[in-house]
Design a protein around this motif. Structure first.
Motif, mmCIF file in Angstrom:
data_model
loop_
_atom_site.group_PDB
_atom_site.id
_atom_site.type_symbol
_atom_site.label_atom_id
_atom_site.label_comp_id
_atom_site.label_asym_id
_atom_site.label_seq_id
_atom_site.Cartn_x
_atom_site.Cartn_y
_atom_site.Cartn_z
ATOM 1 N N GLN A 162 -28.101 -60.408 5.479
ATOM 2 C CA GLN A 162 -28.939 -59.502 4.705
ATOM 3 C C GLN A 162 -28.368 -59.364 3.295
ATOM 4 O O GLN A 162 -27.160 -59.519 3.087
ATOM 5 C CB GLN A 162 -29.018 -58.121 5.363
ATOM 6 N N LEU A 163 -29.260 -59.041 2.363
ATOM 7 C CA LEU A 163 -28.827 -58.840 0.976
ATOM 8 C C LEU A 163 -28.511 -57.366 0.775
ATOM 9 O O LEU A 163 -29.381 -56.545 0.489
ATOM 10 C CB LEU A 163 -29.935 -59.284 0.011
ATOM 11 N N GLU A 164 -27.232 -57.039 0.975
ATOM 12 C CA GLU A 164 -26.770 -55.670 0.833
ATOM 13 C C GLU A 164 -25.377 -55.670 0.197
ATOM 14 O O GLU A 164 -24.621 -56.641 0.364
ATOM 15 C CB GLU A 164 -26.685 -54.962 2.188
ATOM 16 N N ALA A 165 -25.061 -54.591 -0.477
ATOM 17 C CA ALA A 165 -23.720 -54.450 -1.047
ATOM 18 C C ALA A 165 -22.693 -54.508 0.065
ATOM 19 O O ALA A 165 -22.859 -53.904 1.124
ATOM 20 C CB ALA A 165 -23.609 -53.123 -1.794
ATOM 21 N N ARG A 167 -21.849 -57.272 1.705
ATOM 22 C CA ARG A 167 -22.001 -58.513 2.471
ATOM 23 C C ARG A 167 -21.727 -59.697 1.554
ATOM 24 O O ARG A 167 -21.721 -59.577 0.340
ATOM 25 C CB ARG A 167 -23.408 -58.617 3.066
#
Length: 241
Positions: A162-165, A167
């Motif tokens: 996922q595109l998350e802070a 990761r």
């Protein structure tokens, strides 16, 4: 050997990856010899219980799937390979409904020539719908999740998918200006086009861990001409026996 490998994997917190119940003959032969299905045989030898990723899982009945639930075994679903080898259609929808962790896989180039994950996206959705005889058996969003967050969950990597802070910066830039992505009436159409019309040729750039590995459609890590020559040499040597 598998029991020893599983024991070592558990001791060191490693992922044990193996192919399970891929073909009907595999299951029939083991059932005749041991009186157990492939998953049940693995359980009897204490192979399950750690971090296990099982590829294919095509020939799995309800009891087998219950074992996967009990031991939290994850599945690498490889629809293109299963179709090419006529292995069968995995019970994807039932596994997902049971909460079994499933990620999308390709298998190897011997049974999935292009290794195009977009093709597997489309096949995963199409084959699930055929198996269940329902055009809603697997949505485009669910198919896309199998290749992203679902795959990360299957290999036990909370830093991926996922595109998350926080990761890893793994990004794929897809050229949605291609006519395959038209028309777009709402944002959901882009996802539907990505699953039903997208292909590897639409990928323009790829970053892994923040580092560019594909730029403008070309690999930054592979000398394509040198690779082509090496492949030709090796294939000629193999053909010569």
């Amino acid at each position: 050997m598998l029991a020893d490998a599983a024991r070592a994997a558990r001791e060191h917190g490693l992922l044990l990856h193996l192919h399970v119940a891929e073909t009907a003959t595999e299951g029939e032969e083991l059932l005749a010899a041991h009186g157990l299905s492939v998953p049940a045989l693995l359980a009897s030898y204490d192979v399950l219980g750690g971090r296990v990723l099982a590829a294919h899982c095509v020939h799995m009945d309800d009891a087998d799937q219950e074992l996967w639930q009990e031991y939290d075994v994850a599945v690498a679903h490889c629809p293109a390979s299963n179709a090419k080898l006529a292995s069968g259609v995995a019970p994807l929808r039932p596994m997902l409904d049971r909460g079994i962790r499933v990620g999308l896989g390709t298998d190897g180039p011997a049974s999935n020539d292009s290794l195009d994950l977009f093709a597997d996206l489309r096949l995963a959705a199409g084959m699930a719908r055929l198996r269940e005889r329902s055009a809603t058996a697997l949505t485009a969003a669910e198919a896309f999740w199998l290749a992203t967050g679902g795959a990360a969950d299957a290999v036990g990597r909370p830093d991926l998918g996922q595109l998350e802070a926080g990761r890893r910066a793994d990004l794929v830039h897809v050229d949605t200006r291609d006519l395959a992505f038209e028309p777009v009436g709402d944002p959901g159409d882009v996802l539907a086009h990505l699953v039903w019309s997208g292909a590897g040729r639409h990928v323009r750039d790829v970053w892994v861990g923040g580092r560019a590995v594909v730029r403008d459609g070309a690999s930054t890590r592979v000398d394509v001409d040198a690779l082509r020559t090496e492949v030709a040499v090796r294939s000629a040597r193999l053909a010569a026996g």
